[in-house]
Scaffold this motif. Structure first.
Motif, mmCIF file in Angstrom:
data_model
loop_
_atom_site.group_PDB
_atom_site.id
_atom_site.type_symbol
_atom_site.label_atom_id
_atom_site.label_comp_id
_atom_site.label_asym_id
_atom_site.label_seq_id
_atom_site.Cartn_x
_atom_site.Cartn_y
_atom_site.Cartn_z
ATOM 1 N N THR A 12 27.515 21.617 -16.946
ATOM 2 C CA THR A 12 27.444 21.604 -15.487
ATOM 3 C C THR A 12 26.009 21.860 -15.025
ATOM 4 O OG1 THR A 12 29.717 22.422 -15.308
ATOM 5 C CG2 THR A 12 28.320 22.698 -13.369
ATOM 6 N N ARG A 13 25.274 22.683 -15.765
ATOM 7 C CA ARG A 13 23.906 23.027 -15.399
ATOM 8 C C ARG A 13 22.976 21.825 -15.462
ATOM 9 N NH1 ARG A 13 23.358 28.626 -18.962
ATOM 10 N NH2 ARG A 13 25.113 29.735 -18.015
ATOM 11 N N GLU A 14 23.368 20.825 -16.232
ATOM 12 C CA GLU A 14 22.543 19.627 -16.346
ATOM 13 C C GLU A 14 22.451 18.888 -15.007
ATOM 14 O OE1 GLU A 14 24.277 17.354 -19.474
ATOM 15 O OE2 GLU A 14 23.951 18.890 -21.009
ATOM 16 N N ASN A 15 23.433 19.142 -14.123
ATOM 17 C CA ASN A 15 23.442 18.471 -12.821
ATOM 18 C C ASN A 15 22.470 19.097 -11.820
ATOM 19 O OD1 ASN A 15 25.542 16.633 -13.534
ATOM 20 N ND2 ASN A 15 27.029 18.288 -13.265
ATOM 21 N N GLU A 16 21.947 20.278 -12.166
ATOM 22 C CA GLU A 16 21.107 21.007 -11.214
ATOM 23 C C GLU A 16 19.876 20.202 -10.801
ATOM 24 O OE1 GLU A 16 19.314 25.492 -10.554
ATOM 25 O OE2 GLU A 16 20.007 24.887 -12.554
ATOM 26 N N ILE A 17 19.281 19.450 -11.725
ATOM 27 C CA ILE A 17 18.065 18.708 -11.406
ATOM 28 C C ILE A 17 18.340 17.463 -10.555
ATOM 29 C CG2 ILE A 17 16.839 19.513 -13.460
ATOM 30 C CD1 ILE A 17 17.473 16.857 -14.792
ATOM 31 N N PHE A 18 19.635 17.078 -10.495
ATOM 32 C CA PHE A 18 19.980 15.874 -9.732
ATOM 33 C C PHE A 18 20.580 16.191 -8.359
ATOM 34 C CE2 PHE A 18 20.605 14.798 -14.283
ATOM 35 C CZ PHE A 18 19.596 13.854 -14.417
ATOM 36 N N LEU A 19 20.930 17.441 -8.144
ATOM 37 C CA LEU A 19 21.590 17.824 -6.895
ATOM 38 C C LEU A 19 20.723 18.760 -6.070
ATOM 39 C CD1 LEU A 19 25.130 18.576 -8.380
ATOM 40 C CD2 LEU A 19 24.440 16.498 -7.178
ATOM 41 N N SER A 20 20.993 18.799 -4.792
ATOM 42 C CA SER A 20 20.259 19.719 -3.915
ATOM 43 C C SER A 20 20.699 21.150 -4.223
ATOM 44 C CB SER A 20 20.555 19.397 -2.452
ATOM 45 O OG SER A 20 21.914 19.666 -2.148
ATOM 46 N N ASN A 73 29.915 29.220 -12.274
ATOM 47 C CA ASN A 73 29.688 28.636 -13.601
ATOM 48 C C ASN A 73 29.038 29.652 -14.539
ATOM 49 O OD1 ASN A 73 27.472 27.100 -15.413
ATOM 50 N ND2 ASN A 73 29.314 25.843 -15.266
ATOM 51 N N LYS A 74 28.051 30.361 -14.029
ATOM 52 C CA LYS A 74 27.352 31.361 -14.846
ATOM 53 C C LYS A 74 28.297 32.472 -15.279
ATOM 54 C CE LYS A 74 23.307 34.386 -14.861
ATOM 55 N NZ LYS A 74 22.134 34.888 -14.073
ATOM 56 N N GLN A 75 29.153 32.915 -14.366
ATOM 57 C CA GLN A 75 30.120 33.968 -14.689
ATOM 58 C C GLN A 75 31.104 33.491 -15.755
ATOM 59 O OE1 GLN A 75 32.017 35.566 -11.144
ATOM 60 N NE2 GLN A 75 30.084 35.548 -10.020
ATOM 61 N N THR A 76 31.532 32.245 -15.622
ATOM 62 C CA THR A 76 32.490 31.687 -16.579
ATOM 63 C C THR A 76 31.884 31.613 -17.978
ATOM 64 O OG1 THR A 76 33.516 30.356 -14.841
ATOM 65 C CG2 THR A 76 33.955 29.697 -17.116
ATOM 66 N N VAL A 77 30.647 31.114 -18.059
ATOM 67 C CA VAL A 77 29.968 31.001 -19.352
ATOM 68 C C VAL A 77 29.766 32.378 -19.977
ATOM 69 C CG1 VAL A 77 27.793 30.357 -20.494
ATOM 70 C CG2 VAL A 77 28.824 28.813 -18.824
ATOM 71 N N ALA A 90 34.563 25.057 -24.946
ATOM 72 C CA ALA A 90 34.595 25.363 -23.507
ATOM 73 C C ALA A 90 33.218 25.776 -23.006
ATOM 74 C CB ALA A 90 35.609 26.468 -23.234
ATOM 75 N N ILE A 91 32.513 26.573 -23.807
ATOM 76 C CA ILE A 91 31.156 26.992 -23.426
ATOM 77 C C ILE A 91 30.251 25.776 -23.252
ATOM 78 C CG2 ILE A 91 29.067 28.167 -24.241
ATOM 79 C CD1 ILE A 91 30.936 30.257 -25.546
ATOM 80 N N LYS A 92 30.336 24.844 -24.203
ATOM 81 C CA LYS A 92 29.516 23.631 -24.125
ATOM 82 C C LYS A 92 29.868 22.807 -22.885
ATOM 83 C CE LYS A 92 28.761 23.155 -29.114
ATOM 84 N NZ LYS A 92 29.039 22.334 -30.317
ATOM 85 N N THR A 93 31.163 22.757 -22.568
ATOM 86 C CA THR A 93 31.600 21.993 -21.393
ATOM 87 C C THR A 93 31.047 22.592 -20.107
ATOM 88 O OG1 THR A 93 33.657 21.301 -22.479
ATOM 89 C CG2 THR A 93 33.617 21.223 -20.070
ATOM 90 N N PHE A 94 31.171 23.905 -19.960
ATOM 91 C CA PHE A 94 30.689 24.544 -18.742
ATOM 92 C C PHE A 94 29.162 24.553 -18.655
ATOM 93 C CE2 PHE A 94 35.032 26.141 -18.516
ATOM 94 C CZ PHE A 94 35.270 26.081 -17.149
ATOM 95 N N GLU A 95 28.503 24.635 -19.805
ATOM 96 C CA GLU A 95 27.042 24.617 -19.785
ATOM 97 C C GLU A 95 26.507 23.250 -19.378
ATOM 98 O OE1 GLU A 95 25.848 26.125 -23.626
ATOM 99 O OE2 GLU A 95 25.496 28.114 -22.777
#
Length: 210
Positions: free
Chosen positions: A30-38, A49-53, A23-28
């Motif tokens: 999500t951070r990979e999308n940061e460089i592609f999104l505004s 996401n940070k709270q969940t991790v 689960a940690i790997k799955t939620f982490e």
């Protein structure tokens, strides 16, 4: 033999640990999308996401504590774990899984049988009645154990002088990398059973050689 209740408790807690790590790997991811999104788009989930991790990592720490407690409560298991961790490359997670897979080293008569179970012992294949083919490892294996032994072997060839020298020599001879690694996995399995049977920590005699 490891008491059935203790074994069941250890297995279920370890299973929860595996799910938590996944689960940690799955939620982490999500951070990979940061460089592609505004910032506006990613910001809508970043905090949650940070709270969940962070929550999952706290749960993972609690599960690790529970696993350690269960092992400490069994004198034999605790002793065996310390012996296992004396072998280069074997850490907390691998030692725990070894204890579960072998039921406290009561279910496998020798290293060869466990190597077969783990899918690292080569088998000769034959064609017809007399033509021998290449040796292959069994596909009827504990894949988790096989993966852990693979990670141990990668660590061993970095930090264990004897296995590092063996791997380097075989590579120089032009041997196949995966075959070399499989041979190292087998050597690790034999070390595992040696320390358990002798009830003494692993000692790398290679460093004392002249």
């Amino acid at each position: 033999m490891l008491p059935e209740l203790s074994l069941q408790q250890l297995k279920i807690v370890f299973s929860e640990r595996e799910k938590t790590v996944a689960a940690i790997k799955t939620f982490e991811r999500t951070r990979e999308n940061e460089i592609f999104l505004s910032k506006e788009v990613f910001g809508s989930v970043k905090s949650i996401n940070k709270q969940t991790v962070n929550h999952l990592k706290k749960q993972l720490a609690l599960l690790d504590q529970k696993i350690k407690k269960l092992i400490r409560e069994d004198e034999n298991l605790f002793e065996q774990q310390q012996l296992l961790k004396s072998i280069p490359g074997i850490g907390e997670v691998t030692s725990v899984y070894l204890l579960m897979a072998t039921k406290g080293f009561t279910t496998f008569a020798n290293a060869r049988k466990f190597a077969c179970y783990s899918g690292v012992a080569p088998f000769e294949h034959t064609s017809g009645t007399s033509i021998k083919g290449k040796t292959r490892v069994s596909h009827l294996a504990d894949k988790k154990m096989k993966t852990l032994l693979h990670m141990v072997s990668l660590t061993a060839i970095k930090y264990d002088p004897e296995l590092k020298e063996y791997y380097t020599r075989k590579k120089a001879e032009g041997k196949h990398t995966m075959l070399d690694l499989n041979n190292i996995k087998c050597k690790v399995v034999y070390r595992i059973f040696a320390v358990i049977q002798r009830k003494s920590n692993f000692v790398n005699l290679h460093k004392f050689a002249a």
